[in-house]
Design a protein around this motif. Structure first.
Motif, PDB file in Angstrom:
ATOM      1  N   ARG A 285       0.838  -1.201   0.000  1.00  7.66           N
ATOM      2  CA  ARG A 285       0.000   0.000   0.000  1.00  7.66           C
ATOM      3  C   ARG A 285       0.873   1.252   0.000  1.00  7.66           C
ATOM      4  NH1 ARG A 285      -4.632   1.916   4.303  1.00  7.66           N
ATOM      5  NH2 ARG A 285      -4.942   3.903   3.290  1.00  7.66           N
ATOM      6  N   ASN A 286       1.923   1.258   0.807  1.00  4.48           N
ATOM      7  CA  ASN A 286       2.812   2.425   0.871  1.00  4.48           C
ATOM      8  C   ASN A 286       3.512   2.675  -0.459  1.00  4.48           C
ATOM      9  OD1 ASN A 286       2.144   2.976   3.518  1.00  4.48           O
ATOM     10  ND2 ASN A 286       3.895   1.874   4.358  1.00  4.48           N
ATOM     11  N   GLU A 287       3.906   1.607  -1.138  1.00  2.00           N
ATOM     12  CA  GLU A 287       4.566   1.770  -2.435  1.00  2.00           C
ATOM     13  C   GLU A 287       3.594   2.376  -3.455  1.00  2.00           C
ATOM     14  OE1 GLU A 287       7.921  -1.778  -2.295  1.00  2.00           O
ATOM     15  OE2 GLU A 287       5.848  -2.297  -2.831  1.00  2.00           O
ATOM     16  N   ILE A 288       2.387   1.841  -3.519  1.00  2.54           N
ATOM     17  CA  ILE A 288       1.392   2.367  -4.460  1.00  2.54           C
ATOM     18  C   ILE A 288       1.057   3.823  -4.125  1.00  2.54           C
ATOM     19  CG2 ILE A 288      -1.025   2.186  -5.217  1.00  2.54           C
ATOM     20  CD1 ILE A 288       0.724   0.094  -6.496  1.00  2.54           C
ATOM     21  N   ASP A 289       0.944   4.141  -2.844  1.00  2.00           N
ATOM     22  CA  ASP A 289       0.681   5.531  -2.449  1.00  2.00           C
ATOM     23  C   ASP A 289       1.804   6.445  -2.942  1.00  2.00           C
ATOM     24  OD1 ASP A 289      -1.709   4.849  -1.242  1.00  2.00           O
ATOM     25  OD2 ASP A 289      -0.893   4.870   0.798  1.00  2.00           O
ATOM     26  N   LEU A 290       3.035   6.027  -2.793  1.00  2.00           N
ATOM     27  CA  LEU A 290       4.174   6.817  -3.275  1.00  2.00           C
ATOM     28  C   LEU A 290       4.103   6.999  -4.791  1.00  2.00           C
ATOM     29  CD1 LEU A 290       6.896   8.239  -2.875  1.00  2.00           C
ATOM     30  CD2 LEU A 290       7.978   5.986  -3.092  1.00  2.00           C
ATOM     31  N   PHE A 291       3.778   5.943  -5.516  1.00  8.10           N
ATOM     32  CA  PHE A 291       3.684   6.031  -6.971  1.00  8.10           C
ATOM     33  C   PHE A 291       2.589   7.014  -7.379  1.00  8.10           C
ATOM     34  CE2 PHE A 291       4.907   1.239  -7.014  1.00  8.10           C
ATOM     35  CZ  PHE A 291       6.168   1.537  -6.537  1.00  8.10           C
ATOM     36  N   ARG A 292       1.474   6.992  -6.660  1.00 11.46           N
ATOM     37  CA  ARG A 292       0.375   7.903  -6.981  1.00 11.46           C
ATOM     38  C   ARG A 292       0.743   9.347  -6.649  1.00 11.46           C
ATOM     39  NH1 ARG A 292      -4.620   3.950  -5.321  1.00 11.46           N
ATOM     40  NH2 ARG A 292      -4.644   2.849  -7.310  1.00 11.46           N
ATOM     41  N   ILE A 293       1.460   9.544  -5.558  1.00 14.54           N
ATOM     42  CA  ILE A 293       1.921  10.896  -5.216  1.00 14.54           C
ATOM     43  C   ILE A 293       2.812  11.430  -6.339  1.00 14.54           C
ATOM     44  CG2 ILE A 293       3.450  12.194  -3.668  1.00 14.54           C
ATOM     45  CD1 ILE A 293       2.307  10.360  -1.399  1.00 14.54           C
ATOM     46  N   ALA A 294       3.732  10.602  -6.806  1.00 11.08           N
ATOM     47  CA  ALA A 294       4.607  11.019  -7.904  1.00 11.08           C
ATOM     48  C   ALA A 294       3.800  11.268  -9.173  1.00 11.08           C
ATOM     49  CB  ALA A 294       5.679   9.955  -8.157  1.00 11.08           C
ATOM     50  N   ALA A 295       2.790  10.457  -9.423  1.00  9.73           N
ATOM     51  CA  ALA A 295       1.977  10.596 -10.634  1.00  9.73           C
ATOM     52  C   ALA A 295       1.282  11.952 -10.695  1.00  9.73           C
ATOM     53  CB  ALA A 295       0.948   9.468 -10.712  1.00  9.73           C
ATOM     54  N   VAL A 296       0.896  12.485  -9.546  1.00  7.19           N
ATOM     55  CA  VAL A 296       0.211  13.781  -9.527  1.00  7.19           C
ATOM     56  C   VAL A 296       1.113  14.881 -10.090  1.00  7.19           C
ATOM     57  CG1 VAL A 296      -0.802  15.539  -7.994  1.00  7.19           C
ATOM     58  CG2 VAL A 296      -1.380  13.132  -7.695  1.00  7.19           C
TER      59      VAL A 296
ATOM     60  N   ARG B  79      10.275  -0.899  -3.710  1.00  6.04           N
ATOM     61  CA  ARG B  79      10.462  -1.430  -5.060  1.00  6.04           C
ATOM     62  C   ARG B  79      10.001  -0.408  -6.077  1.00  6.04           C
ATOM     63  NH1 ARG B  79       7.035  -6.667  -4.160  1.00  6.04           N
ATOM     64  NH2 ARG B  79       5.922  -5.100  -2.965  1.00  6.04           N
ATOM     65  N   LYS B  80      10.611  -0.428  -7.237  1.00  3.28           N
ATOM     66  CA  LYS B  80      10.246   0.498  -8.306  1.00  3.28           C
ATOM     67  C   LYS B  80       9.247  -0.186  -9.238  1.00  3.28           C
ATOM     68  CE  LYS B  80      14.884   2.391  -8.531  1.00  3.28           C
ATOM     69  NZ  LYS B  80      16.075   2.497  -9.367  1.00  3.28           N
ATOM     70  N   PRO B  81       8.282   0.575  -9.706  1.00  2.00           N
ATOM     71  CA  PRO B  81       7.393   0.022 -10.724  1.00  2.00           C
ATOM     72  C   PRO B  81       8.099   0.069 -12.076  1.00  2.00           C
ATOM     73  CG  PRO B  81       6.833   2.305 -10.357  1.00  2.00           C
ATOM     74  CD  PRO B  81       7.932   1.959  -9.376  1.00  2.00           C
ATOM     75  N   SER B  82       7.619  -0.697 -13.020  1.00  2.00           N
ATOM     76  CA  SER B  82       8.124  -0.558 -14.389  1.00  2.00           C
ATOM     77  C   SER B  82       7.566   0.743 -14.948  1.00  2.00           C
ATOM     78  CB  SER B  82       7.674  -1.736 -15.247  1.00  2.00           C
ATOM     79  OG  SER B  82       6.265  -1.688 -15.416  1.00  2.00           O
ATOM     80  N   LEU B  83       8.155   1.219 -16.022  1.00  2.00           N
ATOM     81  CA  LEU B  83       7.640   2.422 -16.667  1.00  2.00           C
ATOM     82  C   LEU B  83       6.209   2.185 -17.136  1.00  2.00           C
ATOM     83  CD1 LEU B  83       7.881   5.272 -17.768  1.00  2.00           C
ATOM     84  CD2 LEU B  83       9.045   4.332 -19.774  1.00  2.00           C
ATOM     85  N   THR B  84       5.918   0.998 -17.626  1.00  2.00           N
ATOM     86  CA  THR B  84       4.560   0.663 -18.077  1.00  2.00           C
ATOM     87  C   THR B  84       3.568   0.732 -16.918  1.00  2.00           C
ATOM     88  OG1 THR B  84       5.457  -0.742 -19.818  1.00  2.00           O
ATOM     89  CG2 THR B  84       3.151  -1.106 -19.204  1.00  2.00           C
ATOM     90  N   THR B  85       3.928   0.184 -15.788  1.00  2.00           N
ATOM     91  CA  THR B  85       3.054   0.229 -14.609  1.00  2.00           C
ATOM     92  C   THR B  85       2.848   1.664 -14.157  1.00  2.00           C
ATOM     93  OG1 THR B  85       3.705  -1.975 -13.885  1.00  2.00           O
ATOM     94  CG2 THR B  85       2.820  -0.506 -12.190  1.00  2.00           C
ATOM     95  N   PHE B  86       3.919   2.441 -14.125  1.00  2.00           N
ATOM     96  CA  PHE B  86       3.794   3.835 -13.700  1.00  2.00           C
ATOM     97  C   PHE B  86       2.935   4.619 -14.688  1.00  2.00           C
ATOM     98  CE2 PHE B  86       5.292   8.255 -13.324  1.00  2.00           C
ATOM     99  CZ  PHE B  86       4.883   8.481 -12.020  1.00  2.00           C
ATOM    100  N   ARG B  87       3.120   4.382 -15.970  1.00  2.00           N
ATOM    101  CA  ARG B  87       2.308   5.062 -16.986  1.00  2.00           C
ATOM    102  C   ARG B  87       0.822   4.739 -16.778  1.00  2.00           C
ATOM    103  NH1 ARG B  87       4.200   7.052 -21.468  1.00  2.00           N
ATOM    104  NH2 ARG B  87       6.003   5.673 -21.454  1.00  2.00           N
ATOM    105  N   ARG B  88       0.516   3.492 -16.428  1.00  2.00           N
ATOM    106  CA  ARG B  88      -0.864   3.091 -16.166  1.00  2.00           C
ATOM    107  C   ARG B  88      -1.439   3.863 -14.976  1.00  2.00           C
ATOM    108  NH1 ARG B  88      -0.299  -2.314 -15.047  1.00  2.00           N
ATOM    109  NH2 ARG B  88       0.390  -2.563 -17.182  1.00  2.00           N
ATOM    110  N   ILE B  89      -0.620   4.059 -13.942  1.00  2.00           N
ATOM    111  CA  ILE B  89      -1.058   4.827 -12.770  1.00  2.00           C
ATOM    112  C   ILE B  89      -1.333   6.275 -13.168  1.00  2.00           C
ATOM    113  CG2 ILE B  89      -0.320   5.745 -10.527  1.00  2.00           C
ATOM    114  CD1 ILE B  89       1.233   3.044 -10.183  1.00  2.00           C
ATOM    115  N   VAL B  90      -0.413   6.865 -13.928  1.00  2.00           N
ATOM    116  CA  VAL B  90      -0.590   8.254 -14.374  1.00  2.00           C
ATOM    117  C   VAL B  90      -1.860   8.383 -15.205  1.00  2.00           C
ATOM    118  CG1 VAL B  90       0.354  10.053 -15.884  1.00  2.00           C
ATOM    119  CG2 VAL B  90       1.857   8.868 -14.265  1.00  2.00           C
ATOM    120  N   LYS B  91      -2.059   7.470 -16.131  1.00  2.00           N
ATOM    121  CA  LYS B  91      -3.216   7.541 -17.037  1.00  2.00           C
ATOM    122  C   LYS B  91      -4.529   7.241 -16.314  1.00  2.00           C
ATOM    123  CE  LYS B  91      -0.743   8.673 -20.525  1.00  2.00           C
ATOM    124  NZ  LYS B  91      -0.750  10.022 -21.039  1.00  2.00           N
ATOM    125  N   SER B  92      -4.469   6.698 -15.109  1.00  2.00           N
ATOM    126  CA  SER B  92      -5.692   6.414 -14.360  1.00  2.00           C
ATOM    127  C   SER B  92      -6.189   7.625 -13.568  1.00  2.00           C
ATOM    128  CB  SER B  92      -5.467   5.232 -13.403  1.00  2.00           C
ATOM    129  OG  SER B  92      -4.658   5.598 -12.298  1.00  2.00           O
TER     130      SER B  92
END
Length: 129
Positions: A37-48, A81-94
């Motif tokens: 959960r903490n990793e996904i939260d961090l990825f979403r914070i960066a996505a903003v 852990r780092k997401p792949s660029l594809t995973t991160f792009r999916r988060i951004v696009k969501s």
């Protein structure tokens, strides 16, 4: 201090109140099982940070996220852990489309020198007297 003072992007742009409920729902959506959960939260914070008038690319924000994760790994025994660029792009696009469009294209404004210097001096803890 207003309720929205803590809702800022990396460069200090405020997120309008009308987008906060939908963004908060987006942030609470079901998370995958691979990342914590903490990793996904961090990825979403960066996505903003993608939703910025400077219009950074997903790749630029991804590199920033990876640099933050690497820096954190040097300090902590449990690295993120780092997401792949594809995973991160999916988060951004969501992210909510209307929010992204508004923040990236809907209200371009001139940045004044004072705003830039003020934001940088706060971040760097430099006091001009």
């Amino acid at each position: 201090m207003t309720q929205n003072d803590d809702a800022r992007l990396l460069v200090g742009d405020r997120i309008p109140e009308r987008f906060l409920p939908e963004l908060r729902l987006w942030a609470r959506r079901k998370r995958g099982y691979y990342f914590t959960r903490n990793e996904i939260d961090l990825f979403r914070i960066a996505a903003v940070a993608y939703a910025d008038a400077a219009r950074p690319s997903v790749g630029q924000i991804y590199r920033l996220l990876c640099a933050l994760v690497d820096e954190d790994a040097e300090r902590n025994s449990l690295p993120v852990r780092k997401p792949s660029l594809t995973t991160f792009r999916r988060i951004v696009k969501s992210m909510p489309d209307e929010f992204v469009r508004y923040m990236r294209f809907g209200r371009l404004r001139r940045v004044h020198t004072f705003e830039f210097v003020s934001a940088a001096t706060q971040a760097l803890e430099i006091n001009f007297n």
